[in-house]
Design a protein around this motif. Structure first.
Motif, PDB file in Angstrom:
ATOM      1  N   SER A  46     -18.271  54.723 -27.842  1.00  0.00           N
ATOM      2  CA  SER A  46     -17.120  55.467 -28.367  1.00  0.00           C
ATOM      3  C   SER A  46     -17.551  56.773 -29.034  1.00  0.00           C
ATOM      4  O   SER A  46     -16.768  57.717 -29.110  1.00  0.00           O
ATOM      5  CB  SER A  46     -16.292  54.607 -29.330  1.00  0.00           C
ATOM      6  N   ILE A  49     -16.943  60.231 -27.332  1.00  0.00           N
ATOM      7  CA  ILE A  49     -15.723  61.020 -27.512  1.00  0.00           C
ATOM      8  C   ILE A  49     -15.376  61.246 -28.981  1.00  0.00           C
ATOM      9  O   ILE A  49     -14.705  62.212 -29.303  1.00  0.00           O
ATOM     10  CB  ILE A  49     -14.521  60.386 -26.772  1.00  0.00           C
ATOM     11  N   ILE A  64     -12.689  50.576 -28.895  1.00  0.00           N
ATOM     12  CA  ILE A  64     -12.452  51.805 -28.127  1.00  0.00           C
ATOM     13  C   ILE A  64     -13.618  52.015 -27.156  1.00  0.00           C
ATOM     14  O   ILE A  64     -13.419  52.345 -25.987  1.00  0.00           O
ATOM     15  CB  ILE A  64     -12.269  53.019 -29.063  1.00  0.00           C
ATOM     16  N   GLY A  65     -14.830  51.798 -27.633  1.00  0.00           N
ATOM     17  CA  GLY A  65     -16.010  51.918 -26.776  1.00  0.00           C
ATOM     18  C   GLY A  65     -15.989  50.901 -25.646  1.00  0.00           C
ATOM     19  O   GLY A  65     -16.350  51.213 -24.508  1.00  0.00           O
ATOM     20  N   PHE A  68     -13.498  52.098 -23.111  1.00  0.00           N
ATOM     21  CA  PHE A  68     -14.077  53.240 -22.417  1.00  0.00           C
ATOM     22  C   PHE A  68     -15.126  52.764 -21.408  1.00  0.00           C
ATOM     23  O   PHE A  68     -15.197  53.260 -20.272  1.00  0.00           O
ATOM     24  CB  PHE A  68     -14.668  54.204 -23.447  1.00  0.00           C
ATOM     25  N   HIS A  69     -15.915  51.777 -21.808  1.00  0.00           N
ATOM     26  CA  HIS A  69     -16.937  51.197 -20.924  1.00  0.00           C
ATOM     27  C   HIS A  69     -16.296  50.620 -19.656  1.00  0.00           C
ATOM     28  O   HIS A  69     -16.757  50.886 -18.548  1.00  0.00           O
ATOM     29  CB  HIS A  69     -17.702  50.113 -21.686  1.00  0.00           C
ATOM     30  N   PHE A  71     -13.369  51.373 -18.441  1.00  0.00           N
ATOM     31  CA  PHE A  71     -12.774  52.481 -17.691  1.00  0.00           C
ATOM     32  C   PHE A  71     -13.820  53.135 -16.786  1.00  0.00           C
ATOM     33  O   PHE A  71     -13.562  53.421 -15.615  1.00  0.00           O
ATOM     34  CB  PHE A  71     -12.153  53.509 -18.641  1.00  0.00           C
ATOM     35  N   THR A 117     -20.917  64.813 -23.402  1.00  0.00           N
ATOM     36  CA  THR A 117     -20.251  64.107 -24.495  1.00  0.00           C
ATOM     37  C   THR A 117     -20.758  64.590 -25.848  1.00  0.00           C
ATOM     38  O   THR A 117     -21.600  65.489 -25.929  1.00  0.00           O
ATOM     39  CB  THR A 117     -20.501  62.586 -24.385  1.00  0.00           C
TER      40      THR A 117
END
Length: 152
Positions: A46, A49, A64-65, A68-69, A71, A117
């Motif tokens: 996370s 971002i 969130i991480g 994201f992972h 995704f 990033t």
């Protein structure tokens, strides 16, 4: 049942394959890279971002991480699935396709995605790079290649 000459795309199958590959990769990252530090691994993701503040966000930024992972795993699964539908040789050479795709994923993540990033640049370490590449071969490339060949 024999497969027809025309392959039918299934979003559900892509999602399931991504779930398998993302879980394998996430577990490998926690076990081998994060030394069993689930929170740290996914807060690191996370931080791509959110920057360094992600490490102070507790469970929220770890989740969130994690999202994201998954995704990212879905995106790489989708790319391979589309490529394998258009290029059937990828489905016929499962091991070679998986190994090459794992290396491609490592290259894209290492040389393109991560530098774009908020993760600070770190010195290159051969041992860590090899471990990351091996993880991506065995946890992303090979499972995606194998499952795509079976499902499509």
């Amino acid at each position: 049942m024999e497969k027809s000459n025309q392959t039918i795309f299934s979003f559900k199958q892509v999602l399931l394959i991504a779930l398998v590959a993302g879980t394998l990769d996430g577990l490998a990252a926690v076990i081998f890279l994060g030394k069993m530090n689930f929170m740290g691994v996914f807060q690191y993701i996370s931080s791509a971002i959110m920057g360094p503040n992600a490490f102070a966000g507790g469970t929220k930024t770890a989740l969130i991480g994690l999202a994201f992972h998954y995704f990212i795993a879905f995106c790489f699964t989708l790319i391979f699935t589309i490529a394998s539908i258009k290029t059937p040789v990828l489905r016929k050479n499962i091991i070679l396709s998986g190994v090459i795709y794992g290396i491609i994923v490592w290259t894209i993540m290492t040389l393109l995605i991560v530098p774009l990033t908020k993760i600070p640049a770190a010195p290159f370490h051969y041992e860590r790079a090899i471990l990351n590449a091996v993880i991506l071969i065995f946890c992303i490339g090979l499972p995606i290649s194998y499952l795509t060949a079976r499902k499509f």
